[in-house]
Write a protein that holds these residues in place. Structure first.
Motif: not given
Length: 276
Positions: A226-236, A245-248
């Protein structure tokens, strides 16, 4: 070696995963360095003993499934969050896929190529030939498929990825892979500083691309992925250190969804190698 991989590629996925489980435990028991790093990384992230044991076998499955994924018949793939990809591509701004060493990261690129790359939106992935000469032809062939393009791990490769994003296409990166010296920043990862690439944040900032998180979950008994895709919770953030730090933090959240399928034996906290 190609012949061996070709023969293995005909085996059912459940059997390859069974062999991989044994391979994972064999590596864990026979290599003190690998075992110590595996246990230390998993302990750093707060895994239970049961989760650590399960992760040992899953790490072996990651290797054993490669013949089937590279040379064999297509496997069953489901999507969770496919709409995020469709919406991002419709915007025409390109997509930066961030995929950690979680589950089967080979299948995420293959699934994208099959679903979207064949229709004019190819995925470009960074490609560094393996150090083992015998493995290079296999890996090269696995990447040479319709809907997928490769870029070298050089400045020319970065320019190629940026060009792809500005054309409305997508690129794929492993953001938890330790970059060469001067190509990253130190940022917390499960409470310990890890040298973290800034390339993904720079590509997104320079192209205006949408950043999506993706990972391929290995389903039990060889039922596929199953390929799971989701957006970032906030813009970088425009600040690269803060963006890292956001990406980690985003990678941590993905890994906590299925910690037993993360590659805990990867030397995530190692010092970066010298820039080529």
């Amino acid at each position: 070696m190609f012949l061996v991989f070709k023969l293995l590629s005909h085996l059912p996925l459940w059997l390859l995963h069974g062999l991989g489980w044994g391979l994972g435990w064999l590596a864990f028991l026979l290599s003190p360095t690998y075992r110590q790093r595996f246990v230390a990384n998993a302990h750093q992230a707060g895994l239970t003993a049961a989760q650590r044991r399960a992760a040992v076998g899953q790490s072996g499955m990651l290797v054993a499934e490669l013949p089937r994924l590279w040379l064999g018949a297509p496997v069953t793939v489901q999507w969770q969050g496919r709409g995020h990809v469709e919406s991002a591509l419709q915007s025409g701004r390109g997509v930066v896929f961030l995929t950690p060493h979680l589950g089967c990261f080979e299948i995420t690129a293959q699934a994208y190529a099959e679903a979207f790359g064949l229709h004019g939106r190819p995925m470009t992935v960074l490609f560094r030939p393996p150090r083992q000469a015998w493995l290079a032809p296999l890996v090269t062939q696995s990447r040479a498929r319709p809907g997928m393009e490769t870029a070298p791990t050089t400045l020319a490769g970065v320019k190629q990825m940026l060009k792809a994003l500005k054309a409305g296409h997508c690129v794929g990166l492993l953001p938890d892979q330790v970059p060469p010296q001067s190509q990253g920043v130190w940022a917390p990862f499960f409470g310990q500083n890890a040298y973290t690439m800034t390339l993904s944040a720079r590509l997104a900032a320079q192209s205006g691309a949408t950043v999506l998180l993706a990972w391929g979950q290995r389903l039990p008994w060889g039922r596929g992925y199953t390929v799971h895709v989701q957006p970032l919770s906030a813009p970088l953030s425009p600040d690269l250190a803060e963006a890292a730090s956001q990406i980690n933090a985003a990678m941590e959240a993905l890994i906590r969804q299925c910690p037993t399928q993360y590659l805990w034996g990867y030397a995530r906290y190692k010092a970066p190698r010298a820039t080529p």
